[in-house]
Design a protein around this motif. Structure first.
Motif, PDB file in Angstrom:
ATOM      1  N   ARG A   4      -9.038  -1.074   4.555  1.00  0.00           N
ATOM      2  CA  ARG A   4      -7.794  -0.941   5.326  1.00  0.00           C
ATOM      3  C   ARG A   4      -8.044  -1.175   6.815  1.00  0.00           C
TER       4      ARG A   4
ATOM      5  N   ILE B 116      -6.415   7.055   4.358  1.00  0.00           N
ATOM      6  CA  ILE B 116      -6.408   5.668   3.883  1.00  0.00           C
ATOM      7  C   ILE B 116      -5.192   4.924   4.436  1.00  0.00           C
TER       8      ILE B 116
ATOM      9  N   VAL C 128      -2.293   4.836  -6.691  1.00  0.00           N
ATOM     10  CA  VAL C 128      -3.688   4.804  -6.243  1.00  0.00           C
ATOM     11  C   VAL C 128      -4.257   6.212  -6.144  1.00  0.00           C
ATOM     12  N   GLN C 129      -3.484   7.117  -5.591  1.00  0.00           N
ATOM     13  CA  GLN C 129      -3.950   8.497  -5.442  1.00  0.00           C
ATOM     14  C   GLN C 129      -4.260   9.128  -6.797  1.00  0.00           C
TER      15      GLN C 129
ATOM     16  N   MET D 198       0.826  -1.208   0.000  1.00  0.00           N
ATOM     17  CA  MET D 198       0.000   0.000   0.000  1.00  0.00           C
ATOM     18  C   MET D 198       0.856   1.252   0.000  1.00  0.00           C
TER      19      MET D 198
ATOM     20  N   GLN E 156      -2.332  -3.572  -9.330  1.00  0.00           N
ATOM     21  CA  GLN E 156      -3.329  -4.444  -8.687  1.00  0.00           C
ATOM     22  C   GLN E 156      -2.744  -5.821  -8.368  1.00  0.00           C
TER      23      GLN E 156
ATOM     24  N   PHE F  45     -11.910   2.240   0.366  1.00  0.00           N
ATOM     25  CA  PHE F  45     -10.518   1.964   0.725  1.00  0.00           C
ATOM     26  C   PHE F  45     -10.313   2.028   2.232  1.00  0.00           C
TER      27      PHE F  45
ATOM     28  N   THR G 168      -8.163  -4.999  -1.732  1.00  0.00           N
ATOM     29  CA  THR G 168      -7.773  -3.588  -1.635  1.00  0.00           C
ATOM     30  C   THR G 168      -7.897  -2.821  -2.962  1.00  0.00           C
ATOM     31  N   PRO G 169      -7.464  -3.360  -4.104  1.00  0.00           N
ATOM     32  CA  PRO G 169      -7.580  -2.583  -5.344  1.00  0.00           C
ATOM     33  C   PRO G 169      -9.012  -2.275  -5.746  1.00  0.00           C
ATOM     34  N   TYR G 170      -9.984  -2.931  -5.111  1.00  0.00           N
ATOM     35  CA  TYR G 170     -11.378  -2.765  -5.515  1.00  0.00           C
ATOM     36  C   TYR G 170     -12.155  -1.878  -4.541  1.00  0.00           C
ATOM     37  N   GLY G 171     -11.409  -1.035  -3.793  1.00  0.00           N
ATOM     38  CA  GLY G 171     -12.079  -0.100  -2.898  1.00  0.00           C
ATOM     39  C   GLY G 171     -12.904   0.929  -3.627  1.00  0.00           C
TER      40      GLY G 171
END
Length: 440
Positions: free
Chosen positions: A116, A61, A47-48, A40, A175, A112, A103-106
């Motif tokens: 977490r 997050i 991600v941001q 993460m 991912q 997210f 996690t990648p599917y938040g």
């Protein structure tokens, strides 16, 4: 009461399954757990950008994991004590692996954050259950070396984590970095359940002489007695060991969170140079963790000497951190940073050995309590350091405050006496109080 340690000249068992459990199972489990966290951190910029999160949202997050992880430490320790580390650690591994995969599917900010938090809850029982496992599987005079293997799994992630995650991202996508470590964690959880037993004598691969050797040298308190909460909260040691660990992770948090930024912004290093140099203090820490474990088990067999070593470790960590900040040359800076984090590693070994002896059969609960203090500081400390640097624009002030925390940590160790376990006969027979088992 506790049993005497096995004499150094006692016959060694022919079986060594306990070392396979520590190095072949617990070390990889802890390494994958630390990699789940590293993924993460390493993928945060991607991600941001992909989900258009603000800096504030991304900070929430990232830190939501640590708050959940810290707050569920004591419940995790209670569960390990009630149901056994084999069952608790296997279920925890499955839990955190599933939420690592998810996690990648938040998709949205709240998604997210929830994932977490659930991930932090799942990882919380790991450390108390692991320390409790080592207490049951090793005689006391070998537990420091066993703890060193556990710590190695945790800190190895700081050495290889970012480069490994970056490679996976480059080859397969961000991912799949989450997917890879989720699958690894799930497989290890299944192996843990399949291979491990809560008691050495219950395991078909453990020879009778090895089981007897372990049992002759480990803690042998009466697990059937319920320990009142008052035996914990009324003890100065209970508070001192938690407070010292908060001081320790305040210092360690600088290395985990701010060291790369410090080397680039305050010392003018390039990203390429920083990546290599920032890993050197963690390598020094691993060396000192193994050295302290061997020193404990082979030379410093009595707690007064270990307590002095822990206090000295704090003082060296504090002095080296400030001296490094005042050094003008980068090689000298890195040398002192290696000394500082190496000294932190020496203290880490003493912390978990102290939890095992001080907590007795409730070592999982005391481990959770200690880790609660430390990880609350791991969540809040870097934020505090960032605020100090932002206000004053001077890293030296922030590092001086970390050094003061080191002095406080050394003082706390003066009140820790692991040779006097919390589970005293008088406390164990107290009436009219809430017990640890009733609280589960």
């Amino acid at each position: 009461m506790t049993s005497p340690q096995v004499a150094p000249g006692a016959a060694k068992p022919t079986g060594r399954f306990r070392w396979f459990l520590a190095g072949g199972l617990l070390l990889p489990v802890t390494f994958v757990m630390s990699m789940d966290r590293a993924v993460m951190s390493a993928t945060a910029p991607v991600v941001q950008k992909e989900f258009s999160f603000t800096v504030t949202e991304m900070s929430v997050i990232l830190t939501s994991f640590w708050w959940a992880y810290a707050l569920f430490q004591v419940p995790g320790g209670l569960l390990a004590k009630r149901f056994g580390p084999r069952k608790v650690l296997a279920l925890a591994g499955i839990w955190w692996s599933l939420f690592t995969f998810a996690t990648p599917y938040g998709v949205v900010f709240l998604g997210f954050v929830v994932i977490r938090i659930l991930l932090g809850m799942g990882q919380a029982p790991d450390w108390p259950a692991s320390v409790y496992t080592l207490q049951r599987w090793f005689p006391r005079h070998e537990q420091s070396r066993a703890n060193s293997l556990l710590l190695c799994g945790l800190y190895l992630g700081n050495v290889v984590g970012s480069p490994l995650v970056v490679w996976i991202i480059g080859e397969f996508g961000w991912q799949d970095a989450f997917h890879a470590f989720a699958v690894a964690g799930l497989l290890l959880a299944v192996v843990w359940w399949w291979v491990v037993r809560d008691e050495p004598r219950e395991h078909p691969s453990v020879r009778a002489d090895e089981a007897s050797y372990i049992e002759a040298g480990r803690y042998t308190g009466d697990d059937s007695k319920k320990l009142p909460w008052r035996a914990f909260t009324g003890s100065g040691q209970f508070w001192a060991i938690g407070m010292q660990y908060a001081c320790l992770l305040l210092i360690q948090g600088f290395f985990q969170t701010w060291l790369p930024t410090y080397l680039v912004d305050a010392r003018g290093l390039s990203l390429e140079d920083m990546g290599f140099l920032a890993s050197l203090p963690w390598i020094a820490m691993l060396v000192c963790v193994f050295g302290a474990g061997a020193l404990n088990d082979r030379v410093l067999r009595r707690w007064p000497s270990r307590v002095r070593l822990a206090a000295a470790g704090y003082l060296v960590a504090a002095a080296a951190l400030v001296t490094g900040a005042l050094a003008h040359s980068v090689p000298l800076l890195i040398t002192f940073l290696c000394v500082s984090l190496g000294a932190v590693g020496v203290v880490q070994v003493q912390v978990w050995a102290a939890c095992q002896d001080l907590g007795g059969s409730y070592s999982a609960t005391l481990t959770g309590w200690t880790n609660l203090w430390g990880n609350l500081m791991a969540a809040a400390g870097p934020l505090f350091t960032g605020i100090l640097v932002g206000i004053g624009g001077n890293w030296l002030i922030a590092l001086l405050i970390l050094a003061i925390a080191g002095l406080l940590g050394a003082v706390c160790w003066l009140f820790v006496h692991p040779e006097r376990p919390l589970q005293t006969p008088r406390a164990a027979t107290a009436h009219g109080t809430t017990t640890m088992e009733d609280a589960v």
